[in-house]
Design a protein around this motif. Structure first.
Motif, PDB file in Angstrom:
ATOM      1  N   ASP A  65      11.052   7.170   4.283  1.00  0.00           N
ATOM      2  CA  ASP A  65       9.928   6.297   3.987  1.00  0.00           C
ATOM      3  C   ASP A  65       9.411   6.430   2.568  1.00  0.00           C
ATOM      4  O   ASP A  65       8.553   5.680   2.149  1.00  0.00           O
ATOM      5  CB  ASP A  65       8.784   6.553   4.967  1.00  0.00           C
ATOM      6  N   GLY A  66       9.880   7.392   1.812  1.00  0.00           N
ATOM      7  CA  GLY A  66       9.437   7.570   0.442  1.00  0.00           C
ATOM      8  C   GLY A  66       8.047   8.167   0.359  1.00  0.00           C
ATOM      9  O   GLY A  66       7.568   8.831   1.275  1.00  0.00           O
ATOM     10  N   CYS A  67       7.374   7.923  -0.755  1.00  0.00           N
ATOM     11  CA  CYS A  67       6.048   8.478  -1.015  1.00  0.00           C
ATOM     12  C   CYS A  67       5.048   7.992   0.032  1.00  0.00           C
ATOM     13  O   CYS A  67       4.929   6.791   0.277  1.00  0.00           O
ATOM     14  CB  CYS A  67       5.589   8.094  -2.414  1.00  0.00           C
ATOM     15  N   LEU A  68       4.333   8.928   0.610  1.00  0.00           N
ATOM     16  CA  LEU A  68       3.338   8.609   1.626  1.00  0.00           C
ATOM     17  C   LEU A  68       2.231   7.712   1.095  1.00  0.00           C
ATOM     18  O   LEU A  68       1.687   6.881   1.816  1.00  0.00           O
ATOM     19  CB  LEU A  68       2.725   9.919   2.156  1.00  0.00           C
TER      20      LEU A  68
ATOM     21  N   CYS B 126       5.536  10.961  -4.389  1.00  0.00           N
ATOM     22  CA  CYS B 126       6.241  10.791  -5.655  1.00  0.00           C
ATOM     23  C   CYS B 126       5.596  11.714  -6.683  1.00  0.00           C
ATOM     24  O   CYS B 126       4.499  12.249  -6.473  1.00  0.00           O
ATOM     25  CB  CYS B 126       6.211   9.340  -6.123  1.00  0.00           C
TER      26      CYS B 126
ATOM     27  N   CYS C 182       2.279   5.718  -2.118  1.00  0.00           N
ATOM     28  CA  CYS C 182       2.595   4.461  -2.822  1.00  0.00           C
ATOM     29  C   CYS C 182       3.910   3.822  -2.377  1.00  0.00           C
ATOM     30  O   CYS C 182       4.198   2.702  -2.760  1.00  0.00           O
ATOM     31  CB  CYS C 182       2.615   4.698  -4.336  1.00  0.00           C
ATOM     32  N   GLY C 183       4.717   4.556  -1.605  1.00  0.00           N
ATOM     33  CA  GLY C 183       5.957   3.989  -1.105  1.00  0.00           C
ATOM     34  C   GLY C 183       7.164   4.143  -2.016  1.00  0.00           C
ATOM     35  O   GLY C 183       8.244   3.643  -1.698  1.00  0.00           O
ATOM     36  N   GLU C 184       7.018   4.838  -3.156  1.00  0.00           N
ATOM     37  CA  GLU C 184       8.153   5.072  -4.072  1.00  0.00           C
ATOM     38  C   GLU C 184       9.344   5.606  -3.283  1.00  0.00           C
ATOM     39  O   GLU C 184       9.205   6.499  -2.449  1.00  0.00           O
ATOM     40  CB  GLU C 184       7.756   6.081  -5.152  1.00  0.00           C
ATOM     41  N   LEU C 185      10.530   5.047  -3.531  1.00  0.00           N
ATOM     42  CA  LEU C 185      11.726   5.439  -2.793  1.00  0.00           C
ATOM     43  C   LEU C 185      12.761   6.199  -3.622  1.00  0.00           C
ATOM     44  O   LEU C 185      13.692   6.766  -3.059  1.00  0.00           O
ATOM     45  CB  LEU C 185      12.397   4.197  -2.192  1.00  0.00           C
TER      46      LEU C 185
END
Length: 79
Positions: free
Chosen positions: A3-6, A54, A8-11
């Motif tokens: 899911d990446g960064c909790l 991230c 901001c969503g950075e993958l």
């Protein structure tokens, strides 16, 4: 972990860090875990209460610029 960064969503994997909710539980950082390359060690560290952030969000959390509010945490960590 997909899911990446909790926050901001950075993958991008190169930008992702483990953030320990309780720093006293930290035994290894993410880069060290990758060097060790042992799945059991990685799983053990994850079970201690870490979230994926991230680099930017991780720095902001440690600086007190942004916060990890309880409702943002995964259910395994009480969220």
């Amino acid at each position: 972990m997909g899911d990446g960064c909790l926050l901001c969503g950075e993958l991008e994997i190169a930008c992702l860090h483990f953030h320990h909710i309780d720093p006293a539980q930290k035994e290894h950082g993410f880069s060290r875990l990758l060097q060790i390359g042992n799945l059991q060690t990685i799983e053990k560290e994850l079970a201690k209460g870490v979230v994926i952030l991230c680099a930017n969000c991780h720095a902001k959390v440690h600086a007190g610029v942004i916060y990890l509010l309880p409702h943002l945490l995964p259910s395994r960590l009480g969220g």
